[in-house]
Design a protein around this motif. Structure first.
Motif, PDB file in Angstrom:
ATOM      1  N   UNK A 127      30.557  61.228  23.104  1.00  0.00           N
ATOM      2  CA  UNK A 127      29.898  59.984  23.491  1.00  0.00           C
ATOM      3  C   UNK A 127      29.554  59.207  22.227  1.00  0.00           C
ATOM      4  N   UNK A 128      29.229  57.929  22.360  1.00  0.00           N
ATOM      5  CA  UNK A 128      28.959  57.101  21.184  1.00  0.00           C
ATOM      6  C   UNK A 128      27.663  57.435  20.463  1.00  0.00           C
ATOM      7  N   UNK A 129      26.775  58.203  21.104  1.00  0.00           N
ATOM      8  CA  UNK A 129      25.458  58.466  20.501  1.00  0.00           C
ATOM      9  C   UNK A 129      25.025  59.891  20.817  1.00  0.00           C
ATOM     10  N   UNK A 147      25.834  57.423  36.199  1.00  0.00           N
ATOM     11  CA  UNK A 147      25.582  56.494  35.098  1.00  0.00           C
ATOM     12  C   UNK A 147      25.318  57.289  33.823  1.00  0.00           C
ATOM     13  N   UNK A 148      25.805  56.776  32.713  1.00  0.00           N
ATOM     14  CA  UNK A 148      25.615  57.404  31.409  1.00  0.00           C
ATOM     15  C   UNK A 148      24.786  56.468  30.534  1.00  0.00           C
ATOM     16  N   UNK A 149      23.763  57.045  29.895  1.00  0.00           N
ATOM     17  CA  UNK A 149      22.862  56.259  29.058  1.00  0.00           C
ATOM     18  C   UNK A 149      22.772  56.867  27.668  1.00  0.00           C
ATOM     19  N   UNK A 150      22.425  56.010  26.699  1.00  0.00           N
ATOM     20  CA  UNK A 150      22.207  56.454  25.333  1.00  0.00           C
ATOM     21  C   UNK A 150      20.815  55.997  24.901  1.00  0.00           C
ATOM     22  N   UNK A 157      17.390  51.663  24.985  1.00  0.00           N
ATOM     23  CA  UNK A 157      18.455  52.375  25.688  1.00  0.00           C
ATOM     24  C   UNK A 157      19.661  51.461  25.868  1.00  0.00           C
ATOM     25  N   UNK A 158      20.814  52.091  26.004  1.00  0.00           N
ATOM     26  CA  UNK A 158      22.040  51.380  26.346  1.00  0.00           C
ATOM     27  C   UNK A 158      22.726  52.134  27.474  1.00  0.00           C
ATOM     28  N   UNK A 159      23.341  51.403  28.399  1.00  0.00           N
ATOM     29  CA  UNK A 159      24.077  52.015  29.507  1.00  0.00           C
ATOM     30  C   UNK A 159      25.564  51.863  29.256  1.00  0.00           C
ATOM     31  N   UNK A 160      26.306  52.914  29.495  1.00  0.00           N
ATOM     32  CA  UNK A 160      27.747  52.890  29.280  1.00  0.00           C
ATOM     33  C   UNK A 160      28.376  51.757  30.099  1.00  0.00           C
ATOM     34  N   UNK A 161      29.211  50.976  29.445  1.00  0.00           N
ATOM     35  CA  UNK A 161      29.884  49.876  30.122  1.00  0.00           C
ATOM     36  C   UNK A 161      29.097  48.591  30.175  1.00  0.00           C
TER      37      UNK A 161
END
Length: 458
Positions: A127-129, A147-150, A157-161
């Motif tokens: 994943x990116x993070x 849903x995928x979160x970072x 926070x950031x949500x994938x997509x």
């Protein structure tokens, strides 16, 4: 890569919420809350059969999530709680026992949540993070929503997509991405740093100057209260380390030694550790810029308010200077311990506090920049290696050390010609980013190396 233009609000950087970690507690709580809203917005939600929610934690969230309260945070978010309004005692009571069960509502269905709803994944996940969470709404053994979160540090926070560029289409009045660009605005428009920061905040948030200052006052008051509580509270901090609070003892020592040359440093140490111990206890603090570093700026602020007796307006402006430095670090490197190690947390806080000290003292923008640069320079490569995954050792004392370094950075920047400083703030932030990339993940909030391996000796 950093965004082209800094669009962060002061009140996104400084957030009020429960400790002990902005990336492991506040961020995951916000991610869980967001997932709950998205689940409730599903068109097919009425047809769910015996729904359940599973939460998968990866990377640093898995490695140190227990000690940082990530499991409690995701349960709280799924119950509809948010960091700035949740009750700290109720939050810390979550998942006290493995058998505790909670219910959240998804449309007209009740969904049970337990400790078994949370999976601390040990396997590698691309994943990116490193702070990654995956939420799944499951019905009849099928995934209805995923849903995928970072959690990228400081409670952000950031949500994938998710298209971050579309998140805020408002533009700051004075756009900048570097300190060089910021200083060019000041020179060209003959304005102060305060004027620039307020103008940008007005453009981004729609708040008036008066409203912005009131919200800064609220942040400062929350910092003040965290220090005051920490100076009173005694006893053991939660967790298996059984660490005893030290701030009240230091404070009493400082008062008894008030006429000596050392009292100044003892007071500052006490103030920083007081707020940091409150964070470790899971009480309300301010991300400055993170919860793990929530003792540095509050401690320095407490000193400036109660020893230097600076007025309200000067302290507000000092916070704006701190925010400007925080923006530059966040957007050009990172404030996340999982990405940068502790230089991303204490290093950033120390640089922000050094800028605050210089600006409150009426120093030039060159001295403000030099103070921030010196503070970061002497945190480069600092590891994040919390014992037992708790934000206690070395985190609490490290907040005090970060404040002392901030004060010394301010003194060093004020002596001599600041414009002759060989290393710029922009340059040292680039070095910080490169250093964070090069550091082993063992030293980035995973408790897999360094002091964290001393847990058996505590």
């Amino acid at each position: 890569m950093p965004q082209e233009i800094i669009k962060t609000s002061i009140f996104d950087l400084f957030k009020i919420g429960p400790g002990p970690s902005s990336s492991h507690t506040i961020g995951p709580m916000k991610a869980a809350y967001d997932f709950l809203q998205r689940a409730n917005a599903l068109a097919a939600i009425q047809s769910l059969e015996t729904p359940q929610i599973m939460i998968h934690l990866y990377g640093s969230l898995s490695a140190t999530g227990k000690g940082h309260g990530t499991d409690r945070a995701v349960i709280a978010g799924l119950l509809g709680w948010l960091p700035d309004t949740c009750e700290p005692m109720a939050f810390t009571a979550l998942l006290k026992n493995e058998t505790d069960t909670y219910e959240t509502q998804v449309a007209d269905k009740l969904v049970k949540l337990t400790a078994k709803s949370i999976v601390f994944e040990k396997k590698r996940y691309e994943s990116p993070h490193p702070n990654t969470l995956v939420f799944k709404l499951i019905s009849a053994n099928e995934i209805v929503l995923e849903e995928e979160y970072y959690s990228v540090g400081g409670g952000f926070i950031q949500r994938k997509g998710e298209d971050l560029s579309a998140e805020n289409d408002k533009m700051p009045k004075y756009a900048f991405t570097t300190m060089k660009e910021l200083k060019e605005h000041l020179l060209k428009n003959k304005i102060t740093l305060t004027d620039l920061m307020i103008a940008n905040e007005e453009a981004l948030t729609g708040l008036s100057r008066k409203e912005i200052f009131q919200k800064i006052d609220d942040i400062l008051e929350a910092m003040h209260k965290a220090v005051k509580r920490g100076l009173r509270h005694k006893g053991l901090l939660p967790g298996t380390i059984k660490l005893r609070r030290k701030a009240p003892v230091l404070y009493e020592q400082a008062k008894n030694l008030a006429s000596t040359s050392d009292s100044f440093m003892i007071f500052l140490n006490a103030y920083c550790m007081a707020a940091s111990e409150e964070n470790a206890a899971g009480n309300i603090v301010v991300t400055a810029p993170t919860s793990g570093a929530s003792g540095v700026i509050p401690g320095v602020f407490f000193l400036l308010r109660n020893h230097y007796h600076y007025d309200k307006q000067r302290l507000r402006e000092g916070m704006l200077a701190a925010a400007a430095v925080g923006f530059l670090i966040k957007h050009n490197a990172s404030i996340s311990g999982a990405e940068m190690g502790c230089m991303g947390e204490i290093g950033s806080a120390s640089a922000m506090a050094a800028a605050m000290l210089a600006y409150c003292a009426g120093k030039s923008i060159e001295i403000v920049e030099a103070a921030a640069e010196i503070a970061i320079e002497h945190h480069l490569g600092m590891t994040c290696d919390p014992i037992g995954g708790y934000v206690q050792i070395p985190c609490i004392e490290r907040n005090a050390m970060g404040a002392i370094k901030a004060y010394n950075a301010y003194l060093l920047s004020s002596s001599g010609n600041a414009s002759a400083q060989k290393i710029s703030l922009d340059s040292v932030i680039k070095v910080m980013r490169a250093t964070g990339r090069d550091m082993s993940k063992k030293y980035k909030e995973t408790s897999q190396a360094g002091l964290a391996l001393s847990a058996t000796e505590c």
